[in-house]
Every structure is written in structure tokens, then in C-alpha cells.
Design a protein around this motif. Structure first.
Motif, PDB file in Angstrom:
ATOM      1  N   PHE A   5       3.224  42.919   3.186  1.00  0.00           N
ATOM      2  CA  PHE A   5       3.626  42.800   4.589  1.00  0.00           C
ATOM      3  C   PHE A   5       5.122  42.587   4.640  1.00  0.00           C
ATOM      4  O   PHE A   5       5.730  42.084   3.697  1.00  0.00           O
ATOM      5  N   LEU A   6       5.726  42.988   5.743  1.00  0.00           N
ATOM      6  CA  LEU A   6       7.158  42.829   5.938  1.00  0.00           C
ATOM      7  C   LEU A   6       7.397  41.449   6.550  1.00  0.00           C
ATOM      8  O   LEU A   6       6.882  41.157   7.627  1.00  0.00           O
ATOM      9  N   MET A   7       8.138  40.604   5.833  1.00  0.00           N
ATOM     10  CA  MET A   7       8.416  39.250   6.313  1.00  0.00           C
ATOM     11  C   MET A   7       9.575  39.234   7.300  1.00  0.00           C
ATOM     12  O   MET A   7       9.542  38.536   8.301  1.00  0.00           O
ATOM     13  N   THR A   8      10.617  39.990   6.987  1.00  0.00           N
ATOM     14  CA  THR A   8      11.781  40.055   7.871  1.00  0.00           C
ATOM     15  C   THR A   8      12.610  41.286   7.512  1.00  0.00           C
ATOM     16  O   THR A   8      12.491  41.819   6.401  1.00  0.00           O
ATOM     17  N   ALA A   9      13.414  41.725   8.453  1.00  0.00           N
ATOM     18  CA  ALA A   9      14.313  42.856   8.218  1.00  0.00           C
ATOM     19  C   ALA A   9      15.513  42.724   9.143  1.00  0.00           C
ATOM     20  O   ALA A   9      15.376  42.304  10.293  1.00  0.00           O
ATOM     21  N   VAL A  10      16.679  43.060   8.629  1.00  0.00           N
ATOM     22  CA  VAL A  10      17.904  43.124   9.426  1.00  0.00           C
ATOM     23  C   VAL A  10      18.665  44.375   9.021  1.00  0.00           C
ATOM     24  O   VAL A  10      18.554  44.850   7.896  1.00  0.00           O
ATOM     25  N   GLY A  11      19.418  44.917   9.948  1.00  0.00           N
ATOM     26  CA  GLY A  11      20.201  46.100   9.638  1.00  0.00           C
ATOM     27  C   GLY A  11      20.482  46.902  10.884  1.00  0.00           C
ATOM     28  O   GLY A  11      20.420  46.385  12.006  1.00  0.00           O
ATOM     29  N   SER A  12      20.771  48.185  10.678  1.00  0.00           N
ATOM     30  CA  SER A  12      21.093  49.051  11.809  1.00  0.00           C
ATOM     31  C   SER A  12      20.645  50.479  11.519  1.00  0.00           C
ATOM     32  O   SER A  12      20.544  50.896  10.366  1.00  0.00           O
ATOM     33  N   LEU A  13      20.386  51.210  12.600  1.00  0.00           N
ATOM     34  CA  LEU A  13      19.978  52.608  12.509  1.00  0.00           C
ATOM     35  C   LEU A  13      20.928  53.467  13.325  1.00  0.00           C
ATOM     36  O   LEU A  13      21.490  53.005  14.322  1.00  0.00           O
ATOM     37  N   SER A  14      21.075  54.735  12.914  1.00  0.00           N
ATOM     38  CA  SER A  14      21.902  55.669  13.690  1.00  0.00           C
ATOM     39  C   SER A  14      21.052  56.649  14.481  1.00  0.00           C
ATOM     40  O   SER A  14      21.570  57.387  15.310  1.00  0.00           O
ATOM     41  N   SER A  15      19.763  56.667  14.230  1.00  0.00           N
ATOM     42  CA  SER A  15      18.815  57.428  15.036  1.00  0.00           C
ATOM     43  C   SER A  15      17.420  56.918  14.707  1.00  0.00           C
ATOM     44  O   SER A  15      17.205  56.306  13.667  1.00  0.00           O
ATOM     45  N   THR A  16      16.480  57.185  15.603  1.00  0.00           N
ATOM     46  CA  THR A  16      15.114  56.727  15.368  1.00  0.00           C
ATOM     47  C   THR A  16      14.136  57.548  16.194  1.00  0.00           C
ATOM     48  O   THR A  16      14.505  58.159  17.195  1.00  0.00           O
ATOM     49  N   THR A  17      12.897  57.546  15.752  1.00  0.00           N
ATOM     50  CA  THR A  17      11.789  58.122  16.505  1.00  0.00           C
ATOM     51  C   THR A  17      10.695  57.069  16.562  1.00  0.00           C
ATOM     52  O   THR A  17      10.306  56.514  15.532  1.00  0.00           O
ATOM     53  N   ALA A  47       5.403  44.778   9.730  1.00  0.00           N
ATOM     54  CA  ALA A  47       4.653  45.861   9.098  1.00  0.00           C
ATOM     55  C   ALA A  47       3.587  45.321   8.167  1.00  0.00           C
ATOM     56  O   ALA A  47       3.706  44.218   7.638  1.00  0.00           O
ATOM     57  N   THR A  48       2.550  46.145   7.999  1.00  0.00           N
ATOM     58  CA  THR A  48       1.575  45.931   6.936  1.00  0.00           C
ATOM     59  C   THR A  48       1.534  47.203   6.104  1.00  0.00           C
ATOM     60  O   THR A  48       1.721  48.314   6.629  1.00  0.00           O
ATOM     61  N   PHE A  49       1.322  47.024   4.802  1.00  0.00           N
ATOM     62  CA  PHE A  49       1.265  48.139   3.860  1.00  0.00           C
ATOM     63  C   PHE A  49      -0.041  48.051   3.097  1.00  0.00           C
ATOM     64  O   PHE A  49      -0.371  47.004   2.539  1.00  0.00           O
ATOM     65  N   SER A  50      -0.788  49.145   3.073  1.00  0.00           N
ATOM     66  CA  SER A  50      -2.084  49.193   2.418  1.00  0.00           C
ATOM     67  C   SER A  50      -2.011  50.116   1.208  1.00  0.00           C
ATOM     68  O   SER A  50      -1.127  50.973   1.131  1.00  0.00           O
ATOM     69  N   PRO A  51      -2.949  49.965   0.268  1.00  0.00           N
ATOM     70  CA  PRO A  51      -2.984  50.873  -0.887  1.00  0.00           C
ATOM     71  C   PRO A  51      -3.040  52.330  -0.437  1.00  0.00           C
ATOM     72  O   PRO A  51      -3.563  52.649   0.633  1.00  0.00           O
ATOM     73  N   GLY A  52      -2.499  53.201  -1.250  1.00  0.00           N
ATOM     74  CA  GLY A  52      -2.495  54.624  -0.914  1.00  0.00           C
ATOM     75  C   GLY A  52      -1.329  55.027  -0.030  1.00  0.00           C
ATOM     76  O   GLY A  52      -1.322  56.109   0.541  1.00  0.00           O
ATOM     77  N   GLY A  53      -0.338  54.165   0.129  1.00  0.00           N
ATOM     78  CA  GLY A  53       0.841  54.512   0.904  1.00  0.00           C
ATOM     79  C   GLY A  53       0.676  54.418   2.399  1.00  0.00           C
ATOM     80  O   GLY A  53       1.498  54.936   3.151  1.00  0.00           O
ATOM     81  N   THR A  81      23.078  49.286   6.866  1.00  0.00           N
ATOM     82  CA  THR A  81      22.195  48.677   5.868  1.00  0.00           C
ATOM     83  C   THR A  81      20.845  48.413   6.509  1.00  0.00           C
ATOM     84  O   THR A  81      20.726  48.390   7.737  1.00  0.00           O
ATOM     85  N   CYS A  82      19.848  48.217   5.686  1.00  0.00           N
ATOM     86  CA  CYS A  82      18.543  47.747   6.149  1.00  0.00           C
ATOM     87  C   CYS A  82      18.000  46.849   5.045  1.00  0.00           C
ATOM     88  O   CYS A  82      17.561  47.335   4.004  1.00  0.00           O
ATOM     89  N   GLU A  83      18.117  45.550   5.263  1.00  0.00           N
ATOM     90  CA  GLU A  83      17.657  44.570   4.288  1.00  0.00           C
ATOM     91  C   GLU A  83      16.234  44.182   4.650  1.00  0.00           C
ATOM     92  O   GLU A  83      15.974  43.673   5.746  1.00  0.00           O
ATOM     93  N   ILE A  84      15.316  44.435   3.743  1.00  0.00           N
ATOM     94  CA  ILE A  84      13.893  44.209   3.998  1.00  0.00           C
ATOM     95  C   ILE A  84      13.359  43.203   2.987  1.00  0.00           C
ATOM     96  O   ILE A  84      13.604  43.330   1.790  1.00  0.00           O
ATOM     97  N   VAL A  85      12.625  42.205   3.483  1.00  0.00           N
ATOM     98  CA  VAL A  85      11.974  41.218   2.623  1.00  0.00           C
ATOM     99  C   VAL A  85      10.466  41.416   2.760  1.00  0.00           C
ATOM    100  O   VAL A  85       9.919  41.332   3.857  1.00  0.00           O
ATOM    101  N   LEU A  86       9.808  41.697   1.621  1.00  0.00           N
ATOM    102  CA  LEU A  86       8.369  41.918   1.603  1.00  0.00           C
ATOM    103  C   LEU A  86       7.649  40.738   0.979  1.00  0.00           C
ATOM    104  O   LEU A  86       8.207  40.029   0.147  1.00  0.00           O
ATOM    105  N   GLY A  87       6.398  40.558   1.350  1.00  0.00           N
ATOM    106  CA  GLY A  87       5.526  39.560   0.747  1.00  0.00           C
ATOM    107  C   GLY A  87       4.189  40.204   0.455  1.00  0.00           C
ATOM    108  O   GLY A  87       3.907  41.321   0.894  1.00  0.00           O
TER     109      GLY A  87
END
Length: 126
Positions: A5-17, A47-53, A81-87
Motif C-alpha cells: 500500500f502507498l503510505m505517502t507521496a509528494v511531488g509534482s506532475l506536468s500532465s495527468t489523466t 493506493a493498494t497493490f495486489s499480486p500480478g501487477g 520528483t515523485c517521492e513514494i513511500v510503500l508499506g
């Protein structure tokens, strides 16, 4: 890892969908909106991440004027940047099961400790 699971994230994007929430009950699909050549600060991301991508990511982004957009992250381009901390949780598996009512694969959390304990008991009895 079977339950990330994604614990926290900081950063910036230049485009998104983003896929937006289904605001009207008569709509059968959720609208997908893209923003290009616009800079955003990531103010929240889960976010949550499951087996199989398989992943399920939601994001909130602030614009230059402080207004915020958010939704289900389809894609994005990192600006600075996009700093992501996962658990992860060792005792569970995050799985995805199709929900006929929503039409999406929904998160199911499975406990692995009871299955592991049962396997250990069976192996000790042989």
C-alpha cells in the motif's frame, strides 16, 4: 509482496489523466479527463497493490491557483520528483475480485495466518 500500500507521496506532475467518480446515477461509465502541459503538486495519493501487477491509485492534485482536482489515477508525467513511500502487511494478501454490481474488480483482503497455521499442523502430523 502480496499486500503493498502507498503510505505517502509528494511531488509534482506536468500532465495527468484521471478517471472521475460517477456523479450521475444514470451514467454507465465514469468520465476520463486528461490535462496536458499543466503543472500540479501532489497533495494526496493513496493506493493498494495486489499480486500480478494490479493497482488501484487515487490522487489529489493542486493547480497553480490552489484549486484541487482528483480521481482515479490513469497516468501522469512526473515534473520534478515523485517521492513514494510503500508499506506491506506480511499476514494478508490483497486480492481483486470482480464485483458484478460495480463492474470493477474490488479489493478483498485475505488472512494468510490461518492458512499457514493449518499447513503447519498438517505437516507436523505426517
Amino acid at each position: 509482496v502480496k499486500s503493498a500500500f502507498l503510505m505517502t507521496a509528494v511531488g509534482s506532475l506536468s500532465s495527468t489523466t484521471l478517471r472521475m467518480a460517477n456523479a450521475a446515477s444514470h451514467c454507465k461509465t465514469n468520465p476520463v479527463i486528461s490535462w496536458t502541459d499543466e503543472r500540479f503538486e501532489i497533495v494526496s495519493m493513496e493506493a493498494t497493490f495486489s499480486p500480478g501487477g494490479k493497482c488501484h491509485v487515487h490522487i489529489s492534485l493542486s493547480r497553480h491557483d490552489g484549486s484541487v482536482i482528483g480521481g482515479h489515477l490513469i497516468d501522469g508525467i512526473v515534473f520534478t520528483t515523485c517521492e513514494i513511500v510503500l508499506g506491506s502487511i506480511d499476514q494478508v494478501i490483497f486480492d481483486r475480485v470482480m464485483d458484478d454490481e460495480t463492474g470493477y474488480t474490488e479489493l478483498v483482503i485475505r488472512d494468510t495466518t490461518s492458512a499457514r497455521h493449518e499447513l503447519e499442523l498438517n505437516n507436523n502430523c505426517s
